[in-house]
Design an enzyme around this catalytic site. Structure first.
Site, PDB file in Angstrom:
ATOM      1  N   ASP A  58       0.652  -1.266  -0.011  1.00 39.56           N
ATOM      2  CA  ASP A  58       0.252   0.112  -0.186  1.00 39.56           C
ATOM      3  C   ASP A  58       0.890   1.529   0.021  1.00 39.56           C
ATOM      4  O   ASP A  58       0.214   2.235  -0.465  1.00 39.56           O
ATOM      5  CB  ASP A  58      -1.155  -0.148   1.089  1.00 39.56           C
ATOM      6  N   GLU A  81       9.773 -10.202  -2.467  1.00 38.60           N
ATOM      7  CA  GLU A  81      10.607  -9.324  -2.683  1.00 38.60           C
ATOM      8  C   GLU A  81      12.070  -9.774  -2.759  1.00 38.60           C
ATOM      9  O   GLU A  81      13.098  -9.150  -3.387  1.00 38.60           O
ATOM     10  CB  GLU A  81      10.734  -8.412  -1.461  1.00 38.60           C
ATOM     11  N   HIS A 146       0.606  -0.370  10.544  1.00 40.40           N
ATOM     12  CA  HIS A 146       0.822  -1.577  10.174  1.00 40.40           C
ATOM     13  C   HIS A 146       2.398  -1.547   9.165  1.00 40.40           C
ATOM     14  O   HIS A 146       2.765  -0.585   8.778  1.00 40.40           O
ATOM     15  CB  HIS A 146      -0.088  -2.213   9.212  1.00 40.40           C
ATOM     16  N   HIS A 147       3.096  -2.749   9.290  1.00 40.87           N
ATOM     17  CA  HIS A 147       4.567  -2.576   8.701  1.00 40.87           C
ATOM     18  C   HIS A 147       5.496  -2.046   9.604  1.00 40.87           C
ATOM     19  O   HIS A 147       6.567  -1.886   9.206  1.00 40.87           O
ATOM     20  CB  HIS A 147       4.430  -2.048   7.293  1.00 40.87           C
ATOM     21  N   GLY A 445      27.654 -15.857  -2.610  1.00 38.98           N
ATOM     22  CA  GLY A 445      27.235 -17.314  -2.637  1.00 38.98           C
ATOM     23  C   GLY A 445      25.893 -17.460  -1.738  1.00 38.98           C
ATOM     24  O   GLY A 445      25.985 -18.532  -0.900  1.00 38.98           O
ATOM     25  N   ASP A 475      18.439 -28.906  -7.069  1.00 34.64           N
ATOM     26  CA  ASP A 475      17.259 -29.189  -6.549  1.00 34.64           C
ATOM     27  C   ASP A 475      17.226 -28.445  -5.292  1.00 34.64           C
ATOM     28  O   ASP A 475      16.091 -27.728  -4.890  1.00 34.64           O
ATOM     29  CB  ASP A 475      16.879 -30.636  -6.291  1.00 34.64           C
ATOM     30  N   ASN A 502      20.060 -34.148  -7.130  1.00 31.58           N
ATOM     31  CA  ASN A 502      20.892 -35.217  -6.553  1.00 31.58           C
ATOM     32  C   ASN A 502      20.424 -35.185  -5.104  1.00 31.58           C
ATOM     33  O   ASN A 502      21.321 -35.553  -4.278  1.00 31.58           O
ATOM     34  CB  ASN A 502      22.234 -34.669  -6.742  1.00 31.58           C
ATOM     35  N   GLY A 504      19.387 -33.434  -2.789  1.00 33.61           N
ATOM     36  CA  GLY A 504      19.686 -32.738  -1.518  1.00 33.61           C
ATOM     37  C   GLY A 504      20.841 -31.569  -1.765  1.00 33.61           C
ATOM     38  O   GLY A 504      20.962 -31.160  -3.014  1.00 33.61           O
ATOM     39  N   GLU A 508      27.000 -28.932   0.162  1.00 37.56           N
ATOM     40  CA  GLU A 508      27.008 -28.979   1.736  1.00 37.56           C
ATOM     41  C   GLU A 508      27.422 -30.316   2.051  1.00 37.56           C
ATOM     42  O   GLU A 508      28.309 -30.549   2.900  1.00 37.56           O
ATOM     43  CB  GLU A 508      25.718 -28.771   2.458  1.00 37.56           C
TER      44      GLU A 508
END
Lengths: 598, 598
Positions: A58, A81, A146-147, A445, A475, A502, A504, A508
């Site tokens: 708004d 956003e 609000h916000h 990254g 994925d 793959n 996952g 990591e």
């Protein structure tokens, strides 16, 4: 226009701006007026902006009216956003000589974009973040709107923005609006960083003088001090002489971010020095250039390339950005006494630093002086940079096979976006055709960046009449920002999206917790994504799953697929543990660093 | 335990903590040691935390190992960090007497959660945000690591967190780790706000004394000054006498946030005062309570309720939070001289403020004194709060029909989550059965919150053996955080998700730009979402589209649907322009405020 003329033109533009600021204080009765909203849009138009990203709220809708009514700038409504700001980042990277723009709403909208804006800061991408905020009366009276945080602190969000943007303007009246808007836009361009603008609802329709708009904003940095510059060039020339023409050029991210593609190319043509690129500098120089030798990434570099770079007598580094993943975990074996580093706002000659001597003006002059070495330099051989598709005995799609194979699929002028992690490391070794643009986020990254960034990249590619936009993601990464493929379909964009399935977070796993459950993710029906998220009739998109080398080959050889007339998604089934060579090497170095061994 | 005893117990706990902090400096050889990671988890276990939300990253994975190995706390891997923090918020709201916990990684992860954490601050929801950060050596040496801004400023992210959390602890060594962890946890509980903890990789496995863990953290605020408290009670009693027993109670958000459900209920039972709730206070008192009169929201209130509230001689307000949307755009017609306001850390008696006099200790004493008014108060009639399903001539699903109709579908102990915007305004008027928990974000109002928050709410509801979790959201809002439904399916949660498909941002249309394109969104195949995002075999989920009143009725009357044994999504086709009564009224007031007429 020659270098000297361009420099003078920059000065002329700057002085005219200053003059206009002063003149603006003495409005004449009959001068042309423009709303603050249209003033902003006019400036953006001058910067070749065609698309603005964001989400309505708004407090920003009064400004969105102006965007929707603008004849040449289009509103791209995003799903959220964070994605909108990533898209603005991708747009800026591919558009070049321009900026990305994202519009959000007070608090809830702008804070959702925080991570993307910080990423643009880190990676030096100019983005204008416009936030629609409450009316100036509300900003002064501070009711519990609000916000807000409910505690009357209306300046909190701006304080957050100050941490992650190069300049901020909080417009509170019309008197200084134009000068403030111009100031932050110039900072965005010259520093190649995001900037932040708050626009109160009631000021969107306020009218100000249009006079400043007659002079476009300067887009070059301030000139170097001529005495120091000339001294620096002499110093460099001496080192080059000493190097007995065994000089190589190493091009990095900032060469592109600070708009030196042309100048670098000119250097290479006139000197014939062998040239290499860092991961973040990939495609800043054509990878089909006859003097191009490949990617240098410290210890992770292919041995033949590593030796050539590290044994050179002198390295002329352009726009270096020595982050961990960009340098093979800080494993450059290049002594400072063999190095000259050109940066946007300083120059390093061996150990000596020359502040204020920026490469935009220095490099063209240096090129002129260095051209005399051409004949000698051209005699140094540079092996052709290539990557063959290996023969493997089984039909599984391995990383060792996949990346060289898609390399054969690339065409001139393709825009290639790779997600942080597996894709980024995988595509590093793959040579890309001439005029391709490689887009990645190796320093910051943030996973999820690539999918949403591809939206902006594809729009910029369309603006520039470039080739296809091709995304490589995993994925796990895709799940963070997946909804933005809906915006691509909605806007008739036609990227090709490779999702490496793959099971996952592959990068990591290789850094920590190979078999930990926290690195597993929910499996999705990837081939149904495009239809579910917006292609209701099933006519605008096409999806595929490839499970074997033969299926992959068949798809990549299909001319209809390659022509990219629709948005296409390819799910590539890969082994859970398989990973690219460069990632494996980098993970090993990271583990050593974490253990304090580096 | 009586009030006085509980207060004393709080004091005892606090003193014991202080003692333990001092004692911790004199370790004995044989004392029990515990890793910093397990220390944190033990504290969370004591606070009844069963689930931790987040996304893995290389800097937090060493801590995730401890979570994955923990016997009673489970790791809920989210699709992205904004959603993870929203889920922690939802968990905290429904769990009560506990906190939500989210784990992210340095920079890229934590900044993505910024908006959700700010929302928890605004709405007073205790959430612990744990960020896995580089090793203490790296934090000191500041190399150009991935996830940094590349400029050596390693404190930027913490500075952002300082703006939006109530307390921060940046652990840099093991000496103060336990005391720091305890300090911020206590702040989270007592202030009912989010707090921030950074945990360097190398400290995750460091061992510290476990001694402090023997004493659980106090969960009550500090006691009031007895003299002032007693003076305040006398003042209030005098006003109640003067009001000739025409006293009403108005309950708001902070009554729940500061853990006063029991005390408020006790007040109502013992005084029989009529009670009303604000939108943010909805279900803080049972809506089936015989003395409950409905929702008060200034000018937007139903006329019969409005009159009763505004004409009362005295209003005892508990936990007021007077934000724009919670007060009908600041249209309370209640003079301060008719008002007593109890807050967590102060009391207002008409115009007089008594700092430090908090309601947690004040209210029980006040209740004892006020109980003498019971007989008189119970004679004041309170019309039963209800909402009939209207008869309409056509079969379209209007808001006027939809909300009362789903009201009939609600059951005791349901957890009802409504998204900011259309859903929130729609459900306000609907009475909810006893022990239902209504969850909304009316002050902060960040769209997208509800979907991800529902994940946490559903887990907390399962922990507490409550009923079904039911989400109402719109097509526009759902797009922001949609991927989190995959995490619900993956974790075998069974919420019922109503997606109101009205082709765009309905609340925004009614605030500004009714027919603007920026308020349109891409339409999705909503009924395919659950299968695409994780239910590959199609056995774990069920989806429906309802286009008419008869289809809606049939579904709501279906016992299999109502039993909620699977996750279910219902796409509800509604008219693009139709909107709930309260939203229409609120939009009109907002427009007046924007135009400076309020």
């Amino acid at each position: 226009m020659g270098t000297e003329a361009r420099k003078l033109q920059g000065e002329v533009d700057r002085l005219q701006q200053e003059l206009q600021t002063l003149k603006a204080q003495y409005h004449s009765e009959d001068e042309e007026l423009i709303t603050i909203s249209d003033y902003i849009l006019k400036r953006l138009e001058q910067l070749n902006v065609t698309s603005i990203f964001g989400v309505p709220g708004d407090f920003n809708m009064p400004f969105l009216d102006f965007i929707e009514d603008h004849p040449t700038i289009q509103w791209i409504g995003n799903c959220n956003e964070l994605n909108a700001a990533y898209a603005a980042d991708g747009y800026s990277r591919v558009k070049e000589h321009s900026i990305g723009v994202v519009v959000t709403t007070f608090g809830v909208g702008e804070l959702s974009a925080t991570n993307a804006i910080a990423g643009a800061f880190s990676e030096m991408v100019p983005v204008l973040h416009i936030v629609g905020v409450p009316s100036t009366t509300q900003l002064k009276n501070k009711p519990m709107l609000h916000h807000t945080l409910g505690d009357g602190r209306f300046n909190v969000y701006t304080k957050v923005a100050e941490q992650i943007t190069a300049a901020q303007a909080m417009i509170m009246n019309k008197a200084q609006a134009a000068a403030e808007i111009d100031r932050i836009l110039m900072e965005a361009i010259i520093q190649a960083r995001p900037v932040y603008l708050t626009l109160p609802m009631d000021l969107t329709t306020e009218k100000i003088s249009a006079r400043r708009l007659k002079v476009e904003l300067p887009r070059t940095p301030p000139p170097n001090n001529p005495d120091v510059e000339s001294y620096v060039i002499d110093e460099i020339m001496e080192l080059v002489e000493d190097a007995k023409r065994d000089v190589i050029v190493l091009v990095d991210a900032c060469a592109v971010r600070h708009d030196l593609r042309e100048e670098v190319n000119d250097l290479l043509v006139k000197t014939q020095f062998p040239v290499y690129a860092t991961p973040m500098g990939k495609t800043s120089v054509s990878e089909e250039h006859e003097r191009y030798g490949g990617i240098y990434i410290g210890s992770i570099t292919h041995p033949s390339i590593k030796e050539r770079v590290e044994n050179a007598n002198l390295i002329l580094s352009i726009g270096a950005l020595k982050s961990d993943f960009n340098t093979g975990m800080f494993t450059y074996h290049i002594p400072a006494r063999h190095t000259i580093e050109l940066h946007s706002d300083h120059t390093l000659v061996r150990h000596a630093k020359f502040p204020g001597i920026g490469m935009k003006w220095l490099l063209p002059k240096l090129t002129e002086r260095l051209s005399k070495f051409q004949e000698g330099a051209s005699r140094i051989p540079v092996p052709h940079y290539k990557l063959d598709v290996p023969k493997e005995s089984d039909d599984k799609i391995s990383h060792a096979y996949f990346w060289p194979r898609v390399g054969k699929f690339f065409r001139k002028q393709d825009v290639i976006v790779a997600e942080t992690g597996t894709s980024n490391f995988g595509v590093l070794d793959v040579p890309m055709p001439d005029q391709c643009i490689f887009v990645s986020q190796i320093l910051y990254g943030s996973i999820g960046w690539a999918t949403a960034s591809t939206l902006g990249a594809a729009i910029a590619a369309r603006d520039r009449h470039l080739g296809r936009t091709i995304l490589f993601t995993g994925d796990g990464s895709m799940q963070l920002t997946v909804q933005e493929i809906s915006t691509m379909t909605h806007n008739k964009l036609t990227p090709i999206i490779f999702v490496l399935n793959n099971k996952g977070y592959n990068i990591e796993r290789h850094l920590h917790g190979l078999d930990r459950k926290y690195n597993d993710i929910a499996d999705w029906k990837w081939a149904s994504l495009l239809t579910t998220l917006g292609d209701i009739e099933g006519k605008l998109t096409q999806s595929y799953t490839v499970r074997s080398k033969s299926e992959l080959d068949k798809l990549l050889d299909d001319e209809e697929f390659a022509s990219a007339r629709k948005i296409q998604l390819v799910e590539v089934i890969m082994d859970k543990y398989d990973t690219p060579r460069a990632l494996q090497a980098s993970a090993a170095l990271t583990a050593q660093a974490a253990a304090g061994q580096l």
